[in-house]
Design an enzyme around this catalytic site. Structure first.
Site, PDB file in Angstrom:
ATOM      1  N   SER A   1       0.822  -1.208   0.000  1.00 49.00           N
ATOM      2  CA  SER A   1       0.000   0.000   0.000  1.00 49.00           C
ATOM      3  C   SER A   1       0.856   1.259   0.000  1.00 49.00           C
ATOM      4  O   SER A   1       1.955   1.281   0.578  1.00 49.00           O
ATOM      5  CB  SER A   1      -0.902   0.012   1.243  1.00 49.00           C
ATOM      6  OG  SER A   1      -1.559   1.253   1.379  1.00 49.00           O
TER       7      SER A   1
ATOM      8  N   TYR B   1      -2.910   0.158   9.804  1.00 50.12           N
ATOM      9  CA  TYR B   1      -3.058  -0.533   8.521  1.00 50.12           C
ATOM     10  C   TYR B   1      -1.778  -0.411   7.700  1.00 50.12           C
ATOM     11  O   TYR B   1      -1.252  -1.407   7.185  1.00 50.12           O
ATOM     12  CB  TYR B   1      -4.240   0.057   7.742  1.00 50.12           C
ATOM     13  CG  TYR B   1      -4.213  -0.281   6.275  1.00 50.12           C
ATOM     14  CD1 TYR B   1      -4.592  -1.546   5.826  1.00 50.12           C
ATOM     15  CD2 TYR B   1      -3.793   0.647   5.324  1.00 50.12           C
ATOM     16  CE1 TYR B   1      -4.551  -1.878   4.474  1.00 50.12           C
ATOM     17  CE2 TYR B   1      -3.756   0.335   3.974  1.00 50.12           C
ATOM     18  CZ  TYR B   1      -4.135  -0.928   3.559  1.00 50.12           C
ATOM     19  OH  TYR B   1      -4.079  -1.242   2.233  1.00 50.12           O
TER      20      TYR B   1
ATOM     21  N   LYS C   1     -17.827  -1.023  -0.247  1.00 48.10           N
ATOM     22  CA  LYS C   1     -16.789  -0.658   0.716  1.00 48.10           C
ATOM     23  C   LYS C   1     -17.217   0.382   1.744  1.00 48.10           C
ATOM     24  O   LYS C   1     -16.398   0.864   2.525  1.00 48.10           O
ATOM     25  CB  LYS C   1     -15.543  -0.168  -0.038  1.00 48.10           C
ATOM     26  CG  LYS C   1     -14.826  -1.297  -0.773  1.00 48.10           C
ATOM     27  CD  LYS C   1     -13.678  -0.769  -1.622  1.00 48.10           C
ATOM     28  CE  LYS C   1     -12.546  -0.176  -0.827  1.00 48.10           C
ATOM     29  NZ  LYS C   1     -11.820  -1.204  -0.020  1.00 48.10           N
TER      30      LYS C   1
END
Length: 325
Positions: free
Chosen positions: A118, A145, A181
């Site tokens: 990411s 995250y 989402k």
């Protein structure tokens, strides 16, 4: 690469990857995911695949040597992608250890392995956005995250797994099949709905002196272009390492809003709102991928401009009766 496992295959990028494989005539695909009660099952409508396994059953079978499906490649896109997730232990188990197990299984069997990292690994961007292996140990993610993704990148570099596998650092991805989402949908999708309902787009105010309201910048990249890059790596097993997937261009949220209004044939009307307190200390004011490394290995995928990508998304998906890929 005729037999492919796609983890997270019912999710946003995962289902787009299955769509891209189908476009190439590949349908001997095992989808691994966790459908639960979410709406992402709709992403599977119209896709061609051989089988589906829940992610826990898949992992148990894989560990026990009972997996019937023998793949040529595994594209591991399954993860917790909620950037505000507060359960660090869950993130480390789901995003780090799960990936580690799959990578070791695949490399031991000569199975091509691609996984999703990411752009969040770059934190506030203080150390830049270069996908340089030498820089990776000095990156400081600002979310749990981001750290869970970064920790596997470091593991892959330390154990030299990167000589055998491909990691991709996605920047701000938007496009079809993200509808399930909830709050993690792209601002493009949220903005489209806001314009339909109210005629305006709401953007966060800036709390950084170098950025005006709505002037915070991101490297926005279209999901259709992302899966083209992944497909390129499947076709080029000689190329490995960790690579950015972004356009290499940064645009402001204001630019994005204007592109949405243009695609919808509306006059711009933007409202700036307060940022939630929980985000203020974990907010990236600027992201911009460097893609020289991607180009150096020969990947020549062309990334759409922001205006063209948003126009395609809105006019050919969001505004149609059949919005899915």
């Amino acid at each position: 690469m005729n037999r492919v496992i796609v983890t997270g295959g019912a999710g946003f990028i995962g289902s787009a990857m299955v769509w891209r494989l189908n476009q190439a005539g590949i349908d001997n695909i095992l989808i691994v995911d966790n459908l639960n009660t979410s709406e992402k099952w709709r992403n599977l409508l119209g896709l061609r695949y051989a089988d589906y396994l829940h992610k826990d059953i898949f992992l148990a079978q894989l560990k026990a040597g009972e997996l019937d499906f023998q793949p040529d490649a595994m594209v591991h896109l399954g993860a917790c992608s909620v950037t505000t997730e507060a359960d660090g232990d869950y993130l480390m188990e789901n995003n780090f250890r799960y990936t580690k197990t799959l990578a070791e299984w695949a490399t031991a069997r000569g199975v091509r392995f691609l996984y999703a990292s990411s752009g969040q690994t770059y934190g506030d961007g203080e150390r830049g956005f270069a996908d340089d292996d030498a820089v990776a140990p000095y990156l400081r993610p600002i979310t749990r995250y981001g750290y869970s993704k970064h920790f596997f990148d470091l593991h892959a570099l330390r154990t030299r797994l990167t000589e055998e596998i491909v990691g991709v650092k996605f920047f701000n991805v938007f496009g079809p099949n993200e509808y399930h989402k909830d709050d993690m949908r792209s601002v493009v999708h949220k903005a489209f709905q806001q314009v339909q309902a109210e005629g305006t787009i709401k953007l966060f105010k800036s709390y950084h002196p170098d950025y005006t309201d709505g002037g915070q910048t991101r490297d926005f990249v279209y999901v259709k272009d992302c899966v083209e890059v992944l497909f390129w790596f499947l076709q080029h097993p000689e190329e490995n390492g960790i690579f950015n997937i972004g356009t290499g261009r940064a645009h402001s949220w204001n630019d994005l809003a204007h592109a949405v209004f243009s695609a919808m044939g509306r006059e711009p009307q933007i409202e700036y709102i307060e940022m939630p307190e929980r985000l203020k200390g974990n907010y990236q004011y600027h992201t911009q991928a460097t893609i020289e490394k991607l180009r150096t290995v020969g990947c020549d995928v062309t990334f759409r401009s922001l205006d063209d990508a948003i126009a395609d998304y809105i006019q050919n998906h969001l505004s149609t009766l059949q919005p899915y890929l």
